[in-house]
Write a protein that holds these residues in place. Structure first.
Motif, PDB file in Angstrom:
ATOM      1  N   ASP A 300      72.534 -18.737  71.092  1.00 33.72           N
ATOM      2  CA  ASP A 300      73.573 -18.463  70.094  1.00 33.72           C
ATOM      3  C   ASP A 300      73.107 -18.680  68.659  1.00 33.72           C
ATOM      4  OD1 ASP A 300      75.312 -17.842  72.102  1.00 33.72           O
ATOM      5  OD2 ASP A 300      76.434 -19.723  72.027  1.00 33.72           O
ATOM      6  N   ARG A 302      70.825 -17.340  66.770  1.00 37.36           N
ATOM      7  CA  ARG A 302      70.646 -16.128  65.954  1.00 37.36           C
ATOM      8  C   ARG A 302      71.988 -15.607  65.449  1.00 37.36           C
ATOM      9  NH1 ARG A 302      66.407 -12.904  65.058  1.00 37.36           N
ATOM     10  NH2 ARG A 302      65.183 -14.019  66.622  1.00 37.36           N
ATOM     11  N   GLN A 303      72.997 -15.682  66.297  1.00 34.79           N
ATOM     12  CA  GLN A 303      74.327 -15.238  65.881  1.00 34.79           C
ATOM     13  C   GLN A 303      74.900 -16.164  64.810  1.00 34.79           C
ATOM     14  OE1 GLN A 303      77.053 -14.687  69.140  1.00 34.79           O
ATOM     15  NE2 GLN A 303      78.805 -14.262  67.807  1.00 34.79           N
ATOM     16  N   GLN A 306      73.486 -15.355  61.663  1.00 38.46           N
ATOM     17  CA  GLN A 306      73.824 -13.979  61.297  1.00 38.46           C
ATOM     18  C   GLN A 306      72.557 -13.161  61.024  1.00 38.46           C
ATOM     19  OE1 GLN A 306      76.600 -14.547  58.004  1.00 38.46           O
ATOM     20  NE2 GLN A 306      78.329 -14.744  59.409  1.00 38.46           N
ATOM     21  N   ARG A 309      69.281  -9.158  65.885  1.00 39.77           N
ATOM     22  CA  ARG A 309      68.541  -9.449  67.125  1.00 39.77           C
ATOM     23  C   ARG A 309      67.344  -8.521  67.258  1.00 39.77           C
ATOM     24  NH1 ARG A 309      70.773 -12.951  70.585  1.00 39.77           N
ATOM     25  NH2 ARG A 309      72.907 -13.602  70.205  1.00 39.77           N
TER      26      ARG A 309
END
Length: 309
Positions: A300, A302-303, A306, A309
């Protein structure tokens, strides 16, 4: 039980080489630890340690006695593990070690949930970026970033953690974004993690010509990774960090990714534990629990930052 306590105290004093350190580890006073050693020596009729006001060294007899004493404790631990498995009530103390960043961000937040599920298990968490010795420090599990050198340990891989180079917006405004790995090496201040005994440090970057190990330098070094992050946020240089450690700072705009087209090679997150005939159920439960939670958190990151990917 008293005799077993005496053996356990001897083993920790032998492994740590210090009466006071062993006493702290066992949560007893130095006077109690010393008394236990004296009782064991009286029982055996030998001197286990040569003691002065400053130095404590194992005698020849102490060196001979240690391997057998260690086997006794391992056998007791395995017997207790068998009982715990039969009764289905895992209990006891788990000694855990982890790097500062991973420990504070991925492991420590999950420990209360684990304890809520298994209230008979007590947890002792130590956070440090230095390398640890499981046997000498009495650890059950050590979380590790990288490839461990000790092949005698068992290892369970958790995930390959993406890493990135990042700096504060003020640093980038003043010094610019490195154009390539060579420019990073010659023109930029890099903040390095270093501790006693650490190897010469290079940053492995993924370039168009393959992986290159870039020798870096900068004005500051530290053995605490969180201090390096604070310095980077303050605008003093570039850091190389696992994404999960800096994702929130990137989202908040305190750090920005630099040299994005030549990112560092991902680093392995794993947990290490010692070889035993039968793994303690509480150790297995904790490792399984943490791997599940940490895998999600690493994925999570990377999310949270922001980043694409």
């Amino acid at each position: 039980m008293a005799y077993l306590d005496n053996i356990r105290t001897f083993v920790r004093v032998f492994e740590l080489g210090n009466m006071s350190a062993a006493a702290r580890d066992l949560r007893i006073s130095a006077a109690v630890a010393s008394a236990r050693i004296s009782q064991l020596e009286d029982h055996l009729g030998i001197r286990l340690f040569q003691r002065t006001t400053r130095i404590l060294n194992a005698t020849e007899q102490g060196n001979i006695f240690y391997p057998g004493a260690r086997k006794i404790l391992d056998a007791v631990d395995e017997a207790e593990a068998d009982v715990n498995e039969v009764t289905l009530i895992p209990r006891g103390i788990l000694h855990i070690s982890a790097p500062l960043g991973a420990g504070s961000r991925l492991i420590a937040p999950e420990i209360p949930d684990f304890h809520a599920q298994y209230p008979m298990i007590k947890l002792r968490l130590r956070l440090s970026d230095r390398k640890v010795d499981l046997a000498m420090e009495g650890l059950d599990v050590a979380f590790y970033l990288g490839i461990p050198e000790d092949s005698s340990l068992r290892i369970r891989k958790i995930a390959d953690c993406p890493r990135l180079l990042c700096a504060s917006p003020s640093y980038v405004e003043k010094r610019g974004d490195p154009s390539n790995s060579e420019n990073l090496r010659t023109e930029h201040a890099c903040l390095n993690l270093r501790y006693p005994g650490a190897p010469e440090f290079q940053w492995p970057l993924q370039t168009a010509d393959g992986v290159k190990r870039i020798e870096i330098s900068g004005p500051f070094e530290c053995d605490d990774g969180d201090v390096l992050t604070d310095w980077a946020i303050a605008g003093h240089g570039i850091i190389m960090k696992p994404l999960f450690e800096v994702a929130q700072y990137i989202r908040e705009g305190k750090l920005v990714q630099v040299l994005a087209h030549e990112p560092p090679v991902p680093i392995q997150m794993a947990c290490l534990y010692t070889h035993r005939r039968k793994q303690d159920p509480k150790t297995r439960l904790f490792i399984d629990f943490m791997i599940e939670r940490m895998t999600v958190a690493i994925s999570d990151a990377r999310q949270v930052a922001q980043l694409p990917r």
